[in-house]
Every structure is written in structure tokens, then in C-alpha cells.
Design an enzyme around this catalytic site. Structure first.
Site, mmCIF file in Angstrom:
data_model
loop_
_atom_site.group_PDB
_atom_site.id
_atom_site.type_symbol
_atom_site.label_atom_id
_atom_site.label_comp_id
_atom_site.label_asym_id
_atom_site.label_seq_id
_atom_site.Cartn_x
_atom_site.Cartn_y
_atom_site.Cartn_z
ATOM 1 N N HIS A 102 -9.625 1.311 4.617
ATOM 2 C CA HIS A 102 -8.380 1.488 5.373
ATOM 3 C C HIS A 102 -8.628 2.458 6.528
ATOM 4 O O HIS A 102 -9.420 3.396 6.399
ATOM 5 C CB HIS A 102 -7.288 2.027 4.438
ATOM 6 C CG HIS A 102 -5.939 1.998 5.078
ATOM 7 N ND1 HIS A 102 -5.532 2.963 5.971
ATOM 8 C CD2 HIS A 102 -4.916 1.113 4.975
ATOM 9 C CE1 HIS A 102 -4.306 2.665 6.388
ATOM 10 N NE2 HIS A 102 -3.910 1.554 5.796
ATOM 11 N N GLY A 108 2.202 2.255 10.785
ATOM 12 C CA GLY A 108 3.157 3.362 10.644
ATOM 13 C C GLY A 108 3.848 3.756 11.935
ATOM 14 O O GLY A 108 4.468 4.815 12.005
ATOM 15 N N SER A 156 3.174 -2.051 10.438
ATOM 16 C CA SER A 156 4.621 -2.111 10.692
ATOM 17 C C SER A 156 5.242 -3.460 10.343
ATOM 18 O O SER A 156 6.136 -3.938 11.051
ATOM 19 C CB SER A 156 4.920 -1.716 12.144
ATOM 20 O OG SER A 156 4.463 -0.399 12.394
ATOM 21 N N GLU A 188 -7.028 4.853 7.591
ATOM 22 C CA GLU A 188 -6.802 6.267 7.249
ATOM 23 C C GLU A 188 -8.008 6.848 6.505
ATOM 24 O O GLU A 188 -8.303 8.038 6.632
ATOM 25 C CB GLU A 188 -5.503 6.402 6.432
ATOM 26 C CG GLU A 188 -4.282 6.188 7.323
ATOM 27 C CD GLU A 188 -3.074 5.584 6.635
ATOM 28 O OE1 GLU A 188 -3.029 5.574 5.388
ATOM 29 O OE2 GLU A 188 -2.166 5.123 7.350
ATOM 30 N N LYS A 214 0.118 4.280 -0.366
ATOM 31 C CA LYS A 214 -0.544 5.466 0.198
ATOM 32 C C LYS A 214 -0.313 6.697 -0.691
ATOM 33 O O LYS A 214 -0.239 6.563 -1.908
ATOM 34 C CB LYS A 214 -0.080 5.685 1.637
ATOM 35 C CG LYS A 214 -0.233 4.422 2.488
ATOM 36 C CD LYS A 214 -0.058 4.639 3.954
ATOM 37 C CE LYS A 214 -0.250 3.310 4.678
ATOM 38 N NZ LYS A 214 -0.201 3.436 6.117
ATOM 39 N N GLU A 228 -5.731 -4.862 10.535
ATOM 40 C CA GLU A 228 -4.712 -3.841 10.776
ATOM 41 C C GLU A 228 -5.058 -3.047 12.028
ATOM 42 O O GLU A 228 -5.804 -2.056 11.953
ATOM 43 C CB GLU A 228 -4.652 -2.870 9.593
ATOM 44 C CG GLU A 228 -4.351 -3.517 8.263
ATOM 45 C CD GLU A 228 -3.764 -2.494 7.286
ATOM 46 O OE1 GLU A 228 -2.639 -2.704 6.844
ATOM 47 O OE2 GLU A 228 -4.420 -1.480 7.012
ATOM 48 N N ASN A 255 0.863 -1.186 0.000
ATOM 49 C CA ASN A 255 0.000 0.000 0.000
ATOM 50 C C ASN A 255 0.899 1.236 0.000
ATOM 51 O O ASN A 255 1.465 1.588 1.031
ATOM 52 C CB ASN A 255 -0.892 -0.045 1.257
ATOM 53 C CG ASN A 255 -1.721 1.212 1.434
ATOM 54 O OD1 ASN A 255 -1.786 2.055 0.548
ATOM 55 N ND2 ASN A 255 -2.363 1.337 2.588
HETATM 56 P P1 PGA Z 1 2.623 0.282 7.672
HETATM 57 O O1 PGA Z 1 1.177 0.511 7.029
HETATM 58 O O2 PGA Z 1 3.190 -0.988 7.106
HETATM 59 O O3 PGA Z 1 3.418 1.496 7.259
HETATM 60 O O4 PGA Z 1 2.448 0.207 9.145
HETATM 61 C C1 PGA Z 1 0.299 -0.557 6.809
HETATM 62 C C2 PGA Z 1 -0.982 -0.062 6.197
HETATM 63 O O5 PGA Z 1 -1.414 1.049 6.513
HETATM 64 O O6 PGA Z 1 -1.611 -0.747 5.368
#
Ligand code: PGA
Length: 253
Positions: A94, A172, A213, A96, A11, A166, A9
């Protein structure tokens, strides 16, 4: 039985030239990985170019979001009809999107049904916040999100579905969940809820990814758990070496 899946992803990262450069760096490594389905999810603007770069490979493309209507007066939105010429997958719900753009469980459910109706495979994201986790509400929150997200999805459509667990606090932050904890949530919460909607057989068939992460150094531990069918990778998917190492770890599954 379930083919491992590793999705990147990206983003809100990468201009078109940067995206092409990353794909060029990824391809030699990714093409040596076998037994793993790999999906790249760049921003909308790079989908067209990357779809050309991926021609003749078995690497799949995904979008990061989508609207549920197929056309009409919805300024700024992208529809399943537009995406299905470019990609096979779409990330939906997601955290976000939920947090910054106010997406509700009902919105996500509409998107899931629209994606399935247009033969796009939704990667439906669920996960509790830190506050909910600390209040001991992870199971309750995740089961509500899975139930709401899959409302009205038929058993046959279930075969074209991916779930990503998640936990929001792990995204993140560099603070991944524990593989044991993730395995338990999938086994005790996500699959039983899916079984209630899609039936036991289909619930066992659907791939459930972990996201939050995931790095080359911890990926193998997650993939070592029988209930974790792969990963949705954010930050580490922007680095070719790291993403290839994660995909390779999944091929050991
Ligand atoms: P990350 O994000 O691996 O940077 O923690 C995962 C995601 O948001 O799908």
C-alpha cells in the site's frame, strides 16, 4: 468472467470492540449482496475476533501487511504462517507502507512471493504520486511497480493474485481518479505488463481493483468499466451503510 471483488481497508482504525460493532452492522447488508467477493481488512488485533464473527458467512478476511519470513527474530512483525490461520487475503505494498515505512519494490516482491507460498492471496497495490502524475510519468511508475512486485511469480500463482491500482493523489483526498483514466491505465499498462510475466491468459484472469476515494456515489461508475474488477475502499469502508452500498454497486457488474 472475473468475479467482482470489494475490499475494505480499515487502516489504523478500530479497537477490538469497535471492530466487532462495525462487523455486526455490516453483516445484515453484506449478506444480501450476491455475485461479489467481499473482503474485510481490519487491523491485526481484530482479525481473531472478526474471523469468529464471519464464521458461516462467505465474507473473507484480509490483513493489511505482513513480513516475508515465516518465523524468527523479527520483533514486531507478523508472518504469513501466522496469518494463514486467520485470513485468506493480505494487502501488500500500500502507498502508505511505501511512504511512511519505507517499503521498496523489492520488499513488496518478497512479501508477494511469501504470501503466495503460504496460500494467502496478495492484493498488490500500485499507483503514482501526484508529482509523478503531473510529470506525465504514471504509466512508467505503475509499470515498474507491477513488474517489480511480480518478479519471480509463476503463471499458476498468478491465479491467486489481485492488483489494486491506487493513484496516491486519489487516496483519502475525496478526489477520485476518473473511471476512464483508470480503465486506460489497467488496459494499457497493468494487463500488458502482467501478460509479459504471467502470459496473456493469466493476465486476463487476474482481478484489478481501483482504490482512491471510492464512495457510494461514484462506485457504480468505476464498476461500469470492463477493466475495473472492483474496489479497495478506505474511508468509506468504516461506515456500514456506505460500504454495503459500494458492495451492492459491484453486484450490478
Ligand atoms: P480511500 O483509501 O478510499 O480512503 O481513498 C483507499 C486506500 O487507501 O486503499
Amino acid at each position: 468472467m472475473r468475479t467482482p471483488l470489494v475490499a475494505g481497508n480499515w487502516k489504523l482504525n478500530k479497537t477490538i470492540p469497535e471492530a466487532c460493532k462495525l462487523v455486526t452492522e455490516l453483516l445484515p447488508g453484506l449478506q444480501t449482496v450476491s455475485g461479489v467477493e467481499i473482503v474485510l481488512c481490519p487491523p491485526f488485533t481484530a482479525l481473531m475476533m472478526i474471523s469468529i464473527l464471519l464464521e458461516g458467512t462467505d465474507i473473507h478476511l484480509g490483513a493489511q501487511n505482513m513480513y516475508w519470513e515465516k518465523e524468527g527474530a523479527y520483533t514486531g512483525e507478523v508472518s504469513p504462517l501466522m496469518l494463514k490461520d486467520l485470513c485468506q487475503y493480505v494487502i501488500l505494498g500500500h502507498s502508505e507502507r511505501r511512504k511512511y515505512f519505507g517499503e521498496t519494490d523489492q520488499d513488496i516482491n518478497r512479501k508477494v512471493k511469501a504470501a503466495l507460498a503460504h496460500n494467502l492471496i496478495p492484493i498488490v497495490c500500485v499507483g503514482e504520486t501526484l508529482e509523478e502524475n503531473e510529470a506525465g510519468r504514471a504509466a512508467e511508475v505503475v509499470s515498474k511497480q507491477v513488474k517489480a512486485g511480480l518478479t519471480g511469480v509463476s503463471v499458476t500463482e498468478g491465479s491467486q493474485l489481485v492488483i489494486a491500482y491506487e493513484p496516491v493523489w486519489a487516496i483519502g483526498t475525496g478526489r477520485a481518479a476518473t473511471p476512464e483514466g483508470v480503465h486506460t491505465v489497467i488496459r494499457n499498462v497493468i494487463r500488458p505488463i502482467m501478460a509479459g510475466i504471467l502470459g496473456e491468459n493469466m493476465a486476463q484472469f487476474v482481478r484489478v481493483l481501483y482504490g482512491g476515494s471510492v464512495k457510494p456515489d461514484n462506485a457504480a461508475e468505476f464498476f461500469g468499466k470492463p477493466e475495473i474488477d472492483g474496489a479497495l475502499v478506505g474511508g468509506a469502508s468504516l461506515n456500514a451503510t456506505d460500504f454495503v452500498r459500494i458492495a451492492r454497486a459491484a453486484s450490478q457488474k
